[in-house]
Motif scaffolding. Sequence first.
Motif, PDB file in Angstrom:
ATOM      1  N   VAL A 146       0.721  -1.191  -0.057  1.00 54.53           N
ATOM      2  CA  VAL A 146      -0.023   0.007   0.031  1.00 54.53           C
ATOM      3  C   VAL A 146       0.962   1.144   0.001  1.00 54.53           C
ATOM      4  O   VAL A 146       1.995   1.369   0.878  1.00 54.53           O
ATOM      5  CB  VAL A 146      -0.994   0.010   1.173  1.00 54.53           C
ATOM      6  N   LYS A 147       0.499   2.286  -0.817  1.00 48.06           N
ATOM      7  CA  LYS A 147       1.348   3.325  -0.737  1.00 48.06           C
ATOM      8  C   LYS A 147       0.404   4.495  -0.430  1.00 48.06           C
ATOM      9  O   LYS A 147      -0.774   4.574  -1.063  1.00 48.06           O
ATOM     10  CB  LYS A 147       1.770   3.834  -2.233  1.00 48.06           C
ATOM     11  N   ALA A 148       0.765   5.387   0.631  1.00 45.90           N
ATOM     12  CA  ALA A 148       0.079   6.414   1.129  1.00 45.90           C
ATOM     13  C   ALA A 148       0.161   7.482   0.094  1.00 45.90           C
ATOM     14  O   ALA A 148       1.134   7.619  -0.736  1.00 45.90           O
ATOM     15  CB  ALA A 148       0.539   6.982   2.414  1.00 45.90           C
ATOM     16  N   TRP A 167       7.930   4.471 -10.835  1.00 46.31           N
ATOM     17  CA  TRP A 167       7.766   3.832  -9.441  1.00 46.31           C
ATOM     18  C   TRP A 167       6.771   3.106  -9.702  1.00 46.31           C
ATOM     19  O   TRP A 167       6.745   2.012  -8.965  1.00 46.31           O
ATOM     20  CB  TRP A 167       7.204   5.300  -8.892  1.00 46.31           C
ATOM     21  N   ILE A 168       5.471   3.166 -10.500  1.00 47.82           N
ATOM     22  CA  ILE A 168       4.285   2.530 -10.276  1.00 47.82           C
ATOM     23  C   ILE A 168       4.872   0.850 -10.936  1.00 47.82           C
ATOM     24  O   ILE A 168       4.505  -0.026 -10.391  1.00 47.82           O
ATOM     25  CB  ILE A 168       3.241   2.589 -11.316  1.00 47.82           C
ATOM     26  N   ASP A 169       5.773   0.940 -12.026  1.00 48.44           N
ATOM     27  CA  ASP A 169       6.433  -0.386 -12.388  1.00 48.44           C
ATOM     28  C   ASP A 169       7.112  -0.999 -11.562  1.00 48.44           C
ATOM     29  O   ASP A 169       6.979  -2.195 -11.237  1.00 48.44           O
ATOM     30  CB  ASP A 169       7.295  -0.076 -13.566  1.00 48.44           C
ATOM     31  N   ALA A 170       8.028  -0.337 -10.784  1.00 44.67           N
ATOM     32  CA  ALA A 170       8.992  -0.898  -9.407  1.00 44.67           C
ATOM     33  C   ALA A 170       8.146  -1.670  -8.534  1.00 44.67           C
ATOM     34  O   ALA A 170       8.300  -2.751  -8.011  1.00 44.67           O
ATOM     35  CB  ALA A 170      10.023  -0.123  -9.227  1.00 44.67           C
ATOM     36  N   LEU A 171       7.125  -0.873  -8.203  1.00 45.72           N
ATOM     37  CA  LEU A 171       6.424  -1.191  -6.725  1.00 45.72           C
ATOM     38  C   LEU A 171       5.197  -2.002  -7.148  1.00 45.72           C
ATOM     39  O   LEU A 171       4.954  -2.919  -6.125  1.00 45.72           O
ATOM     40  CB  LEU A 171       5.566   0.228  -6.150  1.00 45.72           C
ATOM     41  N   PRO A 217       2.664  -4.319   4.012  1.00 43.34           N
ATOM     42  CA  PRO A 217       3.659  -3.387   3.983  1.00 43.34           C
ATOM     43  C   PRO A 217       3.151  -2.083   3.433  1.00 43.34           C
ATOM     44  O   PRO A 217       2.321  -1.990   2.711  1.00 43.34           O
ATOM     45  CB  PRO A 217       4.853  -3.933   3.256  1.00 43.34           C
ATOM     46  N   LEU A 218       3.666  -0.967   4.099  1.00 44.28           N
ATOM     47  CA  LEU A 218       3.125   0.515   3.814  1.00 44.28           C
ATOM     48  C   LEU A 218       4.384   1.156   3.238  1.00 44.28           C
ATOM     49  O   LEU A 218       5.410   1.431   4.006  1.00 44.28           O
ATOM     50  CB  LEU A 218       2.253   0.937   5.161  1.00 44.28           C
ATOM     51  N   ILE A 219       4.172   2.082   2.139  1.00 48.64           N
ATOM     52  CA  ILE A 219       5.224   2.905   1.947  1.00 48.64           C
ATOM     53  C   ILE A 219       4.646   4.452   1.784  1.00 48.64           C
ATOM     54  O   ILE A 219       3.667   4.640   1.366  1.00 48.64           O
ATOM     55  CB  ILE A 219       5.765   2.265   0.506  1.00 48.64           C
ATOM     56  N   GLY A 220       5.409   5.264   2.157  1.00 51.07           N
ATOM     57  CA  GLY A 220       5.145   6.753   2.239  1.00 51.07           C
ATOM     58  C   GLY A 220       6.284   7.774   1.544  1.00 51.07           C
ATOM     59  O   GLY A 220       7.435   7.496   1.824  1.00 51.07           O
ATOM     60  N   LEU A 221       5.765   8.454   0.604  1.00 45.36           N
ATOM     61  CA  LEU A 221       6.926   9.216  -0.075  1.00 45.36           C
ATOM     62  C   LEU A 221       6.627  10.776   0.513  1.00 45.36           C
ATOM     63  O   LEU A 221       5.283  11.013   0.567  1.00 45.36           O
ATOM     64  CB  LEU A 221       6.731   9.267  -1.410  1.00 45.36           C
ATOM     65  N   SER A 222       7.627  11.405   0.747  1.00 46.60           N
ATOM     66  CA  SER A 222       7.458  12.874   0.942  1.00 46.60           C
ATOM     67  C   SER A 222       6.427  13.155   2.300  1.00 46.60           C
ATOM     68  O   SER A 222       6.747  12.404   3.137  1.00 46.60           O
ATOM     69  CB  SER A 222       7.052  13.684  -0.258  1.00 46.60           C
ATOM     70  N   GLN A 223       5.434  13.882   2.263  1.00 46.52           N
ATOM     71  CA  GLN A 223       4.570  13.843   3.287  1.00 46.52           C
ATOM     72  C   GLN A 223       3.914  13.027   3.213  1.00 46.52           C
ATOM     73  O   GLN A 223       2.987  12.983   4.378  1.00 46.52           O
ATOM     74  CB  GLN A 223       3.956  15.525   2.850  1.00 46.52           C
ATOM     75  N   GLY A 224       3.567  11.854   2.528  1.00 43.55           N
ATOM     76  CA  GLY A 224       2.924  10.705   2.626  1.00 43.55           C
ATOM     77  C   GLY A 224       3.494   9.960   3.671  1.00 43.55           C
ATOM     78  O   GLY A 224       2.878   9.097   4.273  1.00 43.55           O
ATOM     79  N   GLY A 225       5.093  10.041   4.036  1.00 45.20           N
ATOM     80  CA  GLY A 225       5.607   9.388   5.048  1.00 45.20           C
ATOM     81  C   GLY A 225       4.995   9.912   6.368  1.00 45.20           C
ATOM     82  O   GLY A 225       5.019   8.781   7.203  1.00 45.20           O
ATOM     83  N   LEU A 244       9.873   4.678   4.012  1.00 48.84           N
ATOM     84  CA  LEU A 244       9.842   6.055   3.993  1.00 48.84           C
ATOM     85  C   LEU A 244      10.631   6.403   3.222  1.00 48.84           C
ATOM     86  O   LEU A 244      12.028   6.203   3.624  1.00 48.84           O
ATOM     87  CB  LEU A 244       9.773   6.779   5.388  1.00 48.84           C
ATOM     88  N   VAL A 245      10.287   7.178   2.064  1.00 47.81           N
ATOM     89  CA  VAL A 245      11.295   7.745   0.839  1.00 47.81           C
ATOM     90  C   VAL A 245      11.227   9.337   0.784  1.00 47.81           C
ATOM     91  O   VAL A 245      10.062   9.915   0.611  1.00 47.81           O
ATOM     92  CB  VAL A 245      11.207   7.166  -0.307  1.00 47.81           C
ATOM     93  N   GLY A 246      12.209  10.066   0.821  1.00 45.17           N
ATOM     94  CA  GLY A 246      11.968  11.526   1.184  1.00 45.17           C
ATOM     95  C   GLY A 246      11.301  12.212   2.048  1.00 45.17           C
ATOM     96  O   GLY A 246      10.630  13.173   1.854  1.00 45.17           O
ATOM     97  N   ALA A 247      11.017  11.464   3.342  1.00 42.57           N
ATOM     98  CA  ALA A 247      10.049  11.780   4.262  1.00 42.57           C
ATOM     99  C   ALA A 247      10.446  12.457   5.430  1.00 42.57           C
ATOM    100  O   ALA A 247      11.806  12.888   5.430  1.00 42.57           O
ATOM    101  CB  ALA A 247       9.361  10.455   4.745  1.00 42.57           C
TER     102      ALA A 247
END
Length: 398
Positions: A146-148, A167-171, A217-225, A244-247
């Motif tokens: 799941v991606k926030a 990103w969509i392809d990889a995830l 598992p949960l992934i959050g990018l930037s403020q999604g972190g 958490l990426v760039g969070a």
Amino acid sequence: MYRFEDCELDLRRRELRRAGVAVHVEPQVFDVLAHLIRHRDRVVTKTELLDEVWGDRFVSDATLTSRLKAARQAVGDDGRGQRLIATVHGVGYRFCGDVVGEEAHPDAGASLPPVRHRDTQEIRYCHSPDGVSIAYATSGSGPPLVKAANWLTHLDIEWQSPIWAHWIDALSHGRRLVRYDERGCGLSDWEVTDFSLDAWVEDLELVVDSVGLERFPLIGLSQGGAVAIAYAVRHPDRVTRLVLVGAYARGRMQRAATVEEREEADLDLRVARVAWRRDDPAYRQVFAAQFLPDAPRVLWEAFNQMQRATTSTDNVVHFLDAFAHLDVSAIAPQVACPTLIAHARRDQRVPESQARELAALIPASVLHLVDSGNHIVLHDDPAWPDLVRRIDHFLVAG
């Protein structure tokens, strides 16, 4: 560059101008218009337009008709007059205006990276208790991820965006990826009043429940972190691993410690409010450069185009205010699952220090820094394979 009547279609900047003023058009509308002008010496069939703009994705004739209507409106034409875009009944369409073409200079900049046509995604809707419609999508197959939601997504546009498609392809590779547009942008409702962390977490809860996931598992990018952290704290029994990426734990206004830092953060926010409300293209260039400093200018334009198509100007201002005041530093130590914190060393939008702060706050966390300046790591960024490999290994280990 193509010029016709009082219009200019700038392919490199992906911009349409009338009488020197930029006209907002959605990416698909721009692509339809560009293809018709490129092939103005002949009739372009419906099938050719569908293949060129949408690739292997299935879209209805009504979708194509709506994009053509928008293209006509953008250049000052209409379905009755058909002065510039003519319908050849039973065959297709032809651009019949007088066009002056201009070759781009060899040093004008890099071209957009090719976007691979991929399998279809499933887009559905769910409805929050306060009546907001939230759009979510699933793609790929396998165990869930799941991606926030993060800054200005659009489930449809990002599917083939040079900023997000990789990103969509990889995830989605070997997994069933669940992602959604946060309230106020993309395919979700734009007419909202609640731009708060609680509302964003509740929307994530709604999406997860609508998909029917129990543990994931949960992934959050930037403020999604911050949203991912808050969800993981509320639901420790459901989140198996956190990425958490760039969070960051604290938004810019929250982490300003000195008078000078507070003044600088406040000035940055006030300038952003004014610039977005005025739809200032010069500021958007600066904004894009903060997110993608290592990217060619053509990708800055793609980033800007997507942002303008994703939400209203008023909503952008609300988002910027809310992001600047985010603060999950008090609850971050309560995250109980293994956590990977990945961050670009030279990130100008969210400094590396914010990743180190998260790593110090979250007990079961591992910090991994990648050698990039881009807040959103791009497909041809040397850091991209390293980032994907680290995320994959972390998720597989779980």
